[in-house]
Design a protein around this motif. Structure first.
Motif, short mmCIF file in Angstrom:
data_model
loop_
_atom_site.label_atom_id
_atom_site.label_comp_id
_atom_site.label_asym_id
_atom_site.label_seq_id
_atom_site.Cartn_x
_atom_site.Cartn_y
_atom_site.Cartn_z
N GLY A 214 83.86 -13.54 10.41
CA GLY A 214 84.82 -14.38 11.14
C GLY A 214 85.13 -13.79 12.50
O GLY A 214 84.65 -12.72 12.87
N GLU A 215 85.94 -14.52 13.25
CA GLU A 215 86.28 -14.08 14.61
C GLU A 215 87.79 -14.27 14.81
O GLU A 215 88.29 -15.38 14.69
N SER A 216 88.46 -13.15 15.09
CA SER A 216 89.89 -13.18 15.41
C SER A 216 90.74 -13.87 14.34
O SER A 216 91.71 -14.55 14.67
N ALA A 217 90.38 -13.69 13.08
CA ALA A 217 91.18 -14.29 12.00
C ALA A 217 92.05 -13.21 11.38
O ALA A 217 91.55 -12.21 10.87
N SER B 170 86.80 -10.92 8.74
CA SER B 170 86.83 -11.19 10.18
C SER B 170 86.58 -9.90 10.94
O SER B 170 86.87 -8.81 10.46
N ASP B 171 85.99 -10.01 12.13
CA ASP B 171 85.69 -8.82 12.92
C ASP B 171 86.95 -8.03 13.26
O ASP B 171 86.94 -6.81 13.35
N HIS B 172 88.06 -8.73 13.46
CA HIS B 172 89.38 -8.12 13.69
C HIS B 172 90.39 -9.23 13.53
O HIS B 172 90.00 -10.40 13.36
N GLY B 173 91.67 -8.92 13.60
CA GLY B 173 92.69 -9.95 13.46
C GLY B 173 93.15 -10.47 14.81
O GLY B 173 92.38 -10.44 15.79
N TYR C 199 88.93 -5.30 18.94
CA TYR C 199 88.05 -6.13 19.77
C TYR C 199 86.65 -6.17 19.14
O TYR C 199 86.26 -5.24 18.42
N THR C 200 85.94 -7.24 19.42
CA THR C 200 84.70 -7.53 18.72
C THR C 200 83.69 -6.39 18.73
O THR C 200 83.25 -5.93 17.67
N THR C 201 83.32 -5.94 19.91
CA THR C 201 82.21 -4.98 19.95
C THR C 201 82.58 -3.66 19.27
O THR C 201 81.75 -3.09 18.56
N GLY D 166 96.98 -12.89 21.05
CA GLY D 166 95.71 -12.33 21.53
C GLY D 166 95.37 -11.07 20.78
O GLY D 166 96.02 -10.70 19.79
N HIS D 167 94.33 -10.37 21.25
CA HIS D 167 94.00 -9.07 20.66
C HIS D 167 93.59 -8.12 21.78
O HIS D 167 92.63 -8.37 22.50
N PHE D 168 94.38 -7.08 21.96
CA PHE D 168 94.14 -6.11 23.03
C PHE D 168 94.40 -4.73 22.48
O PHE D 168 95.46 -4.48 21.92
ZN LIG Z 1 86.22 -10.65 17.99
#
Ligand SMILES: [Zn+2]
Length: 509
Positions: free
Chosen positions: A203-206, A405-408, A243-245, A419-421
């Motif tokens: 997933g992405e940002s879930a 998910s890759d992150h929340g 963050y994704t990477t 957001g995610h930072f």
């Molecule tokens: Zn991500």
């Protein structure tokens, strides 16, 4: 030359509304026209001057038609992902996912043909007496206009420039993927179970904090809830980064905070164990954040990317992956299919079709709107992932599906922003869903155990997935597998520096 510029501007506005980038492109087009005009001005004394002038004008026209055509079709400007997707996807696939966009818009391009080119070029092509002062003046102006384009960064809207640049980026990415593939490692693995299909949905940002199945006050995951008898719902799983990477690198290699440099790829173990690996993605293949993910994905035997747009623009809905998954599931032989969805990345309202526009608040504040659209996006992910689970169920194989998910994401839960930072971390940016479905005939490894409350961090995913699949190797540790009875809880250090449990206590609203 004013006509195509104005037409392009009007068509772009009709598609995207009055936006920043539309105006920037307008200014860039005007400056581009000035450049062409200055060049034409110098041609009068030259043999074939008139012919070259005509060619330049046709060139200008064509560029504007292509640029506007792409925008009408895909609401995107030319970029490196576009080249990648076109070159790595067959015609039918491109057509299939392009159909989520409005194809009939292309007819508007006919408007570009209204003025006849010859009439136009006559007007522009004036007999200017060529002389040195005129030439120097024009050259200075050309350099000036070029500098304005370059330093204002408006040049990124210029199609010829961006086409050349994108092609360079595309080549760089292809080269780096080839280098990565050359480093692929082969080592001894042993396979102790006989399963057929494993699907891993990334997933992405879930964040689990916005999912009904994890206790969120809105029923954002009705389909997961319905399936809950056949789902294992882990309730204390976090990502190692926000963050994704950062997070994906830890998920797809043996790298973790204890050994950040261990880069052995997860996919290598799976391939060495005799599985065929597929990567299906509705994210784009090339971009500042995307390059690393597609490099890791390139270890797969086959990969397919179905998007070339930025998150802030319209992207294909994740359901475009469903027929692709179905298709891969019917392929004979042992296989692992990674499915990377666009999920719940901002802009949230662009992640789901109208039918999922369910949650709305009475007070029409910006904040409640953000929360509503995020929850709608989660509702849509609930639909997409449960459809995937159903597809796997129908195949009646020895199979399993894992979703995380890759992150929340922070969505006004513990802090007053979204957001995610990593420089403004909150606990919800790390808290992710982790669901497991196993078909009745799925063969579990010997030391398999289920404990949904295990405190687990995704950087150990390679150990868990391989253990789950019965793959053994000296490099793989059972105590790092969430599924093993040898599992040992370890300190969860996020961002390579913060103890998550302590951090969460301090982060409570
Ligand atoms: Zn991500």
């Amino acid at each position: 030359m004013a006509y195509p510029i104005i037409l392009a501007f009007i068509l772009e506005i009709s598609i995207q509304g009055i936006g920043y980038s539309v105006f920037q492109n307008l200014i860039e087009n005007i400056l581009f026209a000035v450049l062409i005009f200055l060049a034409i001005n110098q041609l009068s004394g030259i043999k074939f001057g008139k012919k070259i002038a005509n060619i330049l004008i046709i060139f200008f026209y064509l560029i504007l038609i292509i640029e506007t055509g792409l925008f009408l079709l895909f609401q995107t400007r030319f970029n490196a992902s576009y080249i990648y997707v076109i070159l790595n996807t067959n015609y039918n696939e491109v057509k299939e996912f392009s159909s989520v966009y409005y194809n009939y818009n292309l007819f508007w391009l006919l408007l570009f043909l209204v003025p006849l080119l010859s009439v136009f070029s006559k007007k522009i092509y004036k007999q200017v007496k060529a002389n040195t002062i005129n030439l120097i003046g024009s050259l200075i102006l050309i350099v000036f206009v070029l500098s304005v384009l370059k330093f204002s960064e408006l040049i990124i809207y210029n199609l010829p420039y961006i086409a050349v640049k994108s092609y360079g980026q595309y080549q760089d990415q292809v080269n780096s993927i080839n280098t990565f593939k050359d480093q692929e490692e082969y080592f001894d693995t042993k396979l102790v179970t006989e399963n057929e299909t494993i699907v891993v949905v990334i997933g992405e940002s879930a964040t689990s904090k916005h999912m009904g199945i994890y206790g969120y006050h809105r029923e954002t995951t009705p389909r997961f809830s319905k399936l809950s008898d056949s789902l294992i719902v882990y309730n204390d799983v976090i990502s190692s980064h926000a963050y994704t990477t950062g997070s994906i690198y830890d998920i797809f290699t043996l790298s973790n905070y204890e050994n950040p440099k261990k880069s052995t790829p997860l996919i290598s173990f799976i391939k060495n164990a005799g599985y065929k690996v597929f990567w299906l993605s509705s994210q784009r293949p090339i971009g500042f954040h995307d390059n690393l993910v597609s490099r890791l994905a390139s270890a797969a035997d086959e990969s397919l990317f179905l998007n070339y747009n930025d998150y802030l623009n319209k992207t294909p809905y994740d359901e475009v992956l469903l027929p692709k998954l179905k298709e891969k599931l019917t392929i004979e032989g042992k296989k692992v299919i990674f499915v990377n969805i666009t999920g719940n990345h901002y802009a949230y309202e662009k992640r789901y079709p109208k039918e999922f526009d369910k949650f709305s608040s009475d007070n029409n504040t910006k904040k409640s709107k953000i929360i509503d659209t995020y929850d709608n996006a989660i509702l849509y992910t609930d639909f997409v992932v449960s459809e995937m689970i159903k597809t796997v169920q129908q195949e009646e194989l020895k199979s399993a599906l894992i979703y995380f998910s890759d992150h929340g994401e922070e969505v006004y839960d513990t802090s007053d922003f979204f957001g995610h930072f990593e420089d403004k971390p909150t606990s919800t940016m790390y808290e992710v869903p982790f669901l497991v479905y196993m078909s009745p005939s799925f063969e579990r490894p010997l030391d398999f155990t289920i404990d949904e409350s295990r405190a687990y961090m995704l950087d150990d995913f390679p150990h868990s997935l391989t253990h789950f699949m019965g793959i053994e190797s000296d490099l793989l540790k059972k105590e790092r597998s969430i599924f093993s009875d040898k599992f040992k809880a370890r300190k969860r250090i996020i961002q390579d520096s913060l103890d998550f449990n302590t951090f969460k206590l301090l982060n409570k609203k």
